[in-house]
Design a protein around this motif. Structure first.
Motif, mmCIF file in Angstrom:
data_model
loop_
_atom_site.group_PDB
_atom_site.id
_atom_site.type_symbol
_atom_site.label_atom_id
_atom_site.label_comp_id
_atom_site.label_asym_id
_atom_site.label_seq_id
_atom_site.Cartn_x
_atom_site.Cartn_y
_atom_site.Cartn_z
ATOM 1 N N GLY A 182 1.378 -15.476 -20.896
ATOM 2 C CA GLY A 182 1.274 -15.225 -19.376
ATOM 3 C C GLY A 182 1.641 -13.604 -19.138
ATOM 4 N N CYS A 183 1.786 -12.981 -19.765
ATOM 5 C CA CYS A 183 1.881 -11.588 -19.412
ATOM 6 C C CYS A 183 0.446 -10.890 -18.957
ATOM 7 C CB CYS A 183 2.314 -10.814 -20.593
ATOM 8 S SG CYS A 183 4.327 -11.155 -20.892
ATOM 9 N N PRO A 184 0.410 -10.260 -18.014
ATOM 10 C CA PRO A 184 -0.680 -9.624 -17.392
ATOM 11 C C PRO A 184 -1.798 -9.116 -18.264
ATOM 12 C CG PRO A 184 0.986 -8.909 -15.898
ATOM 13 C CD PRO A 184 1.451 -9.568 -17.298
ATOM 14 N N LEU A 185 -2.811 -9.516 -18.249
ATOM 15 C CA LEU A 185 -3.938 -8.801 -19.406
ATOM 16 C C LEU A 185 -4.527 -7.664 -18.596
ATOM 17 C CD1 LEU A 185 -5.742 -8.940 -22.110
ATOM 18 C CD2 LEU A 185 -7.080 -10.500 -20.718
ATOM 19 N N ASN B 93 -9.066 -5.597 -11.887
ATOM 20 C CA ASN B 93 -9.500 -5.560 -13.229
ATOM 21 C C ASN B 93 -8.546 -6.499 -14.142
ATOM 22 O OD1 ASN B 93 -7.313 -4.092 -13.481
ATOM 23 N ND2 ASN B 93 -8.202 -2.336 -14.312
ATOM 24 N N GLU B 94 -7.916 -7.444 -13.426
ATOM 25 C CA GLU B 94 -6.965 -8.222 -14.371
ATOM 26 C C GLU B 94 -7.516 -9.777 -14.280
ATOM 27 O OE1 GLU B 94 -2.454 -10.340 -14.305
ATOM 28 O OE2 GLU B 94 -3.058 -8.406 -13.094
ATOM 29 N N PRO B 95 -7.868 -10.414 -15.622
ATOM 30 C CA PRO B 95 -8.402 -11.617 -15.494
ATOM 31 C C PRO B 95 -7.350 -12.626 -15.526
ATOM 32 C CG PRO B 95 -8.947 -10.789 -17.528
ATOM 33 C CD PRO B 95 -8.516 -9.541 -16.779
ATOM 34 N N TYR C 274 -10.621 -5.250 -23.563
ATOM 35 C CA TYR C 274 -9.390 -5.900 -23.483
ATOM 36 C C TYR C 274 -8.668 -6.219 -24.985
ATOM 37 C CZ TYR C 274 -10.044 -6.386 -18.634
ATOM 38 O OH TYR C 274 -10.192 -6.099 -17.140
ATOM 39 N N ASN C 275 -7.554 -6.044 -25.117
ATOM 40 C CA ASN C 275 -6.884 -6.644 -26.544
ATOM 41 C C ASN C 275 -5.965 -7.795 -26.284
ATOM 42 O OD1 ASN C 275 -6.190 -6.433 -29.244
ATOM 43 N ND2 ASN C 275 -4.758 -5.041 -29.194
ATOM 44 N N ILE C 276 -6.263 -9.106 -26.946
ATOM 45 C CA ILE C 276 -5.610 -10.287 -26.578
ATOM 46 C C ILE C 276 -4.457 -10.368 -27.428
ATOM 47 C CG2 ILE C 276 -5.896 -12.655 -26.012
ATOM 48 C CD1 ILE C 276 -7.772 -11.183 -24.426
ATOM 49 N N THR C 277 -3.248 -10.180 -27.049
ATOM 50 C CA THR C 277 -2.194 -10.499 -27.972
ATOM 51 C C THR C 277 -1.309 -11.649 -27.724
ATOM 52 O OG1 THR C 277 -0.803 -9.382 -26.276
ATOM 53 C CG2 THR C 277 -1.992 -7.992 -27.756
#
Length: 412
Positions: free
Chosen positions: A116-119, A173-175, A107-110
């Motif tokens: 709050g957008c889906p990761l 697959n979305e934390p 994952y790329n954290i932006t």
């Protein structure tokens, strides 16, 4: 002697904040050695443990990162951030637990993640990842991430910023968002991969020192000295106990409490400005309100009307009402600040002990005040009735030698 003991106690209180961490548990260290990761291993915040080995010539970093996930759903994340020790910009490896199903992805954290957008997973990172897996360790009862990472040239191995996180909600697959506690926000640091866990810059570590000082100053200043000054002014001015030095002690307590509390408040503002990715609005707003109105109270030293002023009575009512209101606001905001530190209950029970002692003292003095007042009133009323019931002597014409018998005039 007492000063020395006090300094030793304060040093003991702050000592955990100036240490760099603890060694891993033996079980986790054995598991790391079993997959040829040795000798670097340290415990982390959030109850996690991290072990790694690094080869500088090949720039190969082997890691294993584990923690407990006791709920049916949860996730574990570990990553590197080339831009510094913070969440945004992190190249993350995340393992997700959904019941008995385990999955992992990159994952790329932006900035979009932060608001709050889906990761969602990405196919490739700036890092070359091999042997990436998410599994359960029986000896430690940990869920663990294992991976081999090849660092690009732009990554400085002697100043590597690592980020880790634990969450308890996920969908496929979305934390989902992790808990918003300080321990979660502080799960970052910059280390030297070539050493046995030498911390190069650990901003969260220094911020925790300032945060602890902020809490101590506010509890001692706002939460202890100001109430003590109020108790002195209420119960030792005239009744039930007259103490001629009450005014000096009241003023000194209020000034000392104001100085300490204001220092803690200023540290709180600095901490708020340093918190780029999180803030605690209610605690901050109430802190500003408390500082503002406490400053107004302190101005009473110069601005209160003279005793002969006809507005002195109204000013006294305002001064007392504002003072008691501030005590309630201070208690609320201290508990609000302590709740940010959850699940650490040491601060909460420590302040409850201080508050309980002050409340018990005030109640005991209040009971003593009323009992003495009622006793004096009964005594005054009783003496007044006795004076009314005592018979008054009737006026008579005085006789010879003051005998009180009347004497008739002699006949002529």
């Amino acid at each position: 002697m007492s000063v020395t003991l006090g300094l030793c106690f304060i040093l003991f209180l702050f000592l955990p904040l100036f240490t760099n961490g603890h060694q891993c548990s033996q079980e986790f260290l054995d598991e790391a050695r079993a997959i040829s990761i040795t000798p670097n291993c340290k415990k982390k915040r959030l109850g996690a443990e991290f072990a790694w080995s690094y080869n500088d010539s090949s720039r190969r970093l082997d890691i294993v990162f584990g923690a407990r996930l006791d709920e049916k759903t949860g996730w574990l994340a570990w990553g590197l951030n080339p831009h510094g020790p913070h969440m945004v910009g992190t190249q993350a490896l995340i393992g997700i637990k959904l019941g008995n199903k385990l999955s992992c992805d990159k994952y790329n954290i932006t900035d979009l993640t932060r608001i709050g957008c889906p990761l969602t997973p990405v196919k490739d990172l700036d890092l070359k990842i091999q042997n990436f897996s998410f599994f359960f360790q029986n000896p430690t009862q940990y869920y663990a991430i294992k991976a081999t990472v090849f660092l690009p040239e732009e990554y400085n191995s002697s100043r590597t910023s690592i980020v880790w996180q634990i969450g308890y909600a996920a969908a496929a697959n979305e934390p989902k968002m992790h808990p918003k506690t300080l321990k979660n926000f502080d799960s970052v640091e910059t280390i030297d991969l070539n050493s046995n866990y030498k911390i190069i810059t650990y901003s969260a570590h220094h911020i925790r020192c300032i945060r602890m000082t902020h809490g101590i100053l506010n509890i001692v200043g706002w939460g202890t000295l100001l109430p003590v000054g109020v108790i002195i002014a209420r119960y030792f001015r005239n009744f039930p106990v007259r103490w001629y030095l009450w005014s000096s002690f009241h003023i000194n307590c209020q000034i000392a409490g104001y100085i300490l509390g204001s220092s803690g408040w200023a540290m709180g503002l600095w901490l708020g400005n340093q918190s780029k990715y999180y803030s605690f609005h209610i605690h901050r707003i109430f802190g500003i309100i408390i500082f503002t109105f406490t400053t107004i109270q302190i101005f009473a030293l110069r601005l209160k009307p003279k005793r002969s002023d006809p507005f002195r009575g109204y000013w006294n009512m305002y001064h007392h009402f504002l003072g008691y209101s501030l005590l309630a606001l201070i208690s609320f905001n201290i508990f609000k600040g302590i709740s940010i530190l959850k699940p650490n209950d040491t601060w909460k029970w420590g302040y409850i002990g201080i508050l309980g002692f002050l409340t018990t003292t005030a109640l005991a003095l209040e009971v003593f005040t009323w009992s003495k007042f009622i006793k004096n009133k009964i005594s005054t009323d009783s003496s007044g009735r006795k004076k009314k019931e005592q018979p008054q002597p009737q006026p008579q014409q005085q006789g010879l030698a003051g005998t009180g018998t009347s004497v008739q005039p002699l006949p002529t």
